[in-house]
Design a protein around this motif. Structure first.
Motif, PDB file in Angstrom:
ATOM      1  N   VAL A   1      31.340  78.902  78.329  1.00 16.65           N
ATOM      2  CA  VAL A   1      31.000  77.641  77.650  1.00 16.65           C
ATOM      3  C   VAL A   1      31.728  77.649  76.309  1.00 16.65           C
ATOM      4  O   VAL A   1      31.532  78.564  75.508  1.00 16.65           O
ATOM      5  CB  VAL A   1      29.471  77.544  77.415  1.00 16.65           C
TER       6      VAL A   1
ATOM      7  N   HIS B   1      28.959  62.073  76.924  1.00 15.32           N
ATOM      8  CA  HIS B   1      27.642  61.631  76.448  1.00 15.32           C
ATOM      9  C   HIS B   1      27.783  61.116  75.017  1.00 15.32           C
ATOM     10  O   HIS B   1      28.742  61.456  74.329  1.00 15.32           O
ATOM     11  CB  HIS B   1      26.679  62.825  76.500  1.00 15.32           C
TER      12      HIS B   1
ATOM     13  N   TYR C   1      19.295  74.415  71.817  1.00 12.49           N
ATOM     14  CA  TYR C   1      19.350  75.516  72.781  1.00 12.49           C
ATOM     15  C   TYR C   1      18.324  76.622  72.494  1.00 12.49           C
ATOM     16  O   TYR C   1      18.619  77.624  71.822  1.00 12.49           O
ATOM     17  CB  TYR C   1      20.722  76.185  72.838  1.00 12.49           C
TER      18      TYR C   1
ATOM     19  N   LYS D   1      28.823  63.444  72.173  1.00 16.72           N
ATOM     20  CA  LYS D   1      30.079  64.181  72.220  1.00 16.72           C
ATOM     21  C   LYS D   1      31.176  63.446  71.431  1.00 16.72           C
ATOM     22  O   LYS D   1      30.991  62.312  71.017  1.00 16.72           O
ATOM     23  CB  LYS D   1      30.497  64.391  73.680  1.00 16.72           C
TER      24      LYS D   1
END
Ligand SMILES: *Cc1c(COP(=O)(O)O)cnc(C)c1O
Length: 377
Positions: free
Chosen positions: A128, A180, A322, A183
Motif C-alpha cells: 500500500v 473517492h 486506520y 483523494k
C-alpha cells in the motif's frame, strides 16, 4: 473562529461542461467517450498496458483478487496499517490475511519482513503506497518473483506519484487507484484498475463486465455475448468519468497546487522537527510523491488527542485514521499478524493528518502552523 476543513473535494470548474456533454451524448452508462478519455489519459500518465475505470478503489481491489485467482485458504500479505478494502477484497474470495509490520519512516510495509511471512499458501503481496509515497518496489517485486507470487499495488492514494520514475500502480502485476472525494483526483465515488500485463487484459474486461465477453462483442470479435467467467458490475458511469476528466486532463494543476501546500507546511514546521518536538513525513530519494497527505507525528497518543482538540477549538479540522486492521474484530477473524507489531500500533497512535486539499490557501496553512506552534510553546 476559523473554519479550515480537513478536506474539500477537488473541483476545477471544467467538470460542469464535461458532464453536460456526457448528458447530451445520450450515453451515460459505462464505456462511453469520457470513460475512454479517462482510460487513455491514465494510460499516458502511468504507462500501464490497460487502465479500466471502476466504481471505486474497493471494486478495483476486488477485481484484482479475482484476477489473481485467490481461492479459499490462500494467504495474502499486506500491512495492517491500511484501509479495510485492501484486506476485504481478498477476504471476499476466502483468503487469510497475513499482516506484517510497517516501516516507521514511511508507514509503508517493511519490505525486509515480507519474506519471513511467506508460506506455501501465500498467493500475493499487496503493498500500500501510503500517502502517495512509494513502497520499496524493487525489493518487493524481487521477492514475489522468486516465490512465484502476484503483486497488487494499492495505489489508491498514489495517482501521479512515482518510484524510480515509474508510476505507482504500474509496477506490480496489477494496480488500484481511488477517485473517492477524499483523494487527489475525484469523481465522487470511483476508481481504476491498472492491468500491467497484456495477457490479463481480456479477463479483466470480462470480470468488469459481470463475467461476460460483452467488450469483445462490441469490438466485433465475437458474434454474441455470453456469460464466460465470474465477475460483477464494476463499470463506472459516464457522468462520473466526465467529472474526473476535467481534473486529469491536465493533472499537473492539482498536483502542483497540493505540492506547494505540502512544501509550505514542511518548511514552516521544520523548526519543530529540529527541536525534536514533532516528526515530519520522510520521502525516500527513489520516490516522487503527490502530496496526498501532510501528517505530523506527535510524541504519543495523549499528545495527539490534546493537539487535535486544541486545533478544533480554533476551527481547524485535523484527523487520524486506520485503527490497525489486525486489532479490529474482522481483522482478528480473517487475519493474523506475522512477527512483532513493533511500529504499526505505536506509530499509528502518533500520526495526525493536517488539512490538505486542492485550493488550500497559504494563509490557512499559516493559521494551522501558528496554532501548532502555540500548542508546543
Ligand atoms: C481510499 C482507499 C481505498 C478505497 O478506495 P474507495 O474508492 O474509497 O473504495 C483503498 N485503499 C486505500 C489505501 C485507500 O486510501
Amino acid at each position: 473562529m476559523n473554519h479550515i476543513p480537513f478536506n474539500v473535494p477537488p473541483y476545477l470548474g471544467t467538470e460542469d461542461k464535461y458532464i453536460r456533454q456526457a448528458i447530451e451524448s445520450r450515453k451515460i452508462c459505462g464505456d462511453g467517450a469520457f470513460t475512454k478519455k479517462c482510460n487513455e489519459k491514465l494510460e499516458e500518465i502511468t504507462g500501464s498496458k490497460k487502465v479500466l475505470m471502476t466504481t471505486s478503489g474497493t471494486s478495483a481491489l476486488e477485481m484484482t483478487a479475482i484476477l489473481c485467482d485467490i481461492q479459499p485458504g490462500d494467504e495474502v500479505i499486506m500491512p495492517s496499517y491500511t484501509f479495510v478494502s485492501t484486506a476485504n477484497a481478498f477476504v471476499l474470495r476466502g483468503a487469510t490475511i497475513v499482516f506484517v509490520d510497517v516501516r516507521p519512516d514511511t508507514m509503508n510495509i517493511d519490505e525486509k519482513l515480507i519474506e519471513d511471512a511467506i508460506t506455501d499458501k501465500t498467493k500475493a503481496i499487496v503493498p500500500v503506497h501510503y500517502a502517495g509515497v512509494g513502497c520499496e518496489m524493487d525489493t518487493i517485486c524481487d521477492i514475489a518473483k522468486r516465490h512465484g507470487l502476484a503483486v497488487v499495488e494499492d495505489a489508491a492514494q498514489g495517482v501521479m506519484a512515482f518510484y524510480k520514475g515509474r508510476a505507482l500502480g504500474s509496477i506490480g502485476d496489477f494496480g488500484c487507484f481511488s477517485f473517492h472525494e477524499t483523494k487527489n483526483y475525484s469523481m465522487g465515488e470511483g476508481g481504476a484498475v491498472l492491468i500491467n500485463h497484456e495477457d490479463d487484459v481480456e479477463r479483466a474486461e470480462i470480470v468488469r463486465e459481470k463475467g461476460t465477453n460483452r467488450s469483445r462483442f462490441f469490438r466485433g470479435q465475437v458474434d454474441k455475448y455470453t456469460w464466460v467467467d465470474v465477475g460483477s458490475s464494476y463499470l463506472q458511469s459516464e457522468l462520473n468519468c466526465a467529472y474526473l476528466y476535467g481534473q486529469i486532463e491536465d493533472a499537473s494543476i492539482i498536483n502542483n497546487d497540493r505540492l506547494r501546500s505540502w512544501n509550505r507546511y514542511c518548511e514552516a514546521l521544520s523548526p519543530l522537527q529540529e527541536k525534536g518536538v514533532i516528526e515530519l513525513p520522510y520521502i525516500p530519494a527513489e520516490c516522487t510523491h503527490n502530496a496526498h497527505m501532510f501528517y505530523i507525528k506527535t510524541k504519543d497518543l495523549a499528545e495527539r488527542t490534546a493537539l487535535t482538540k486544541f486545533l478544533k477549538e480554533d476551527g481547524i479540522s485535523a484527523v487520524f485514521h486506520y485503527i490497525p486492521l489486525h486489532s479490529s474484530p474482522a481483522g482478528q477473524k480473517f487475519g493474523r499478524f506475522h512477527g512483532e507489531d513493533k511500529y504499526t500500533t505505536a506509530e499509528s497512535d502518533r500520526l495526525l493528518r493536517l488539512p490538505m486539499y486542492y485550493g488550500l490557501t497559504d494563509s490557512d496553512i499559516d493559521i494551522v502552523v501558528d496554532r501548532i506552534c502555540r500548542f508546543y510553546q
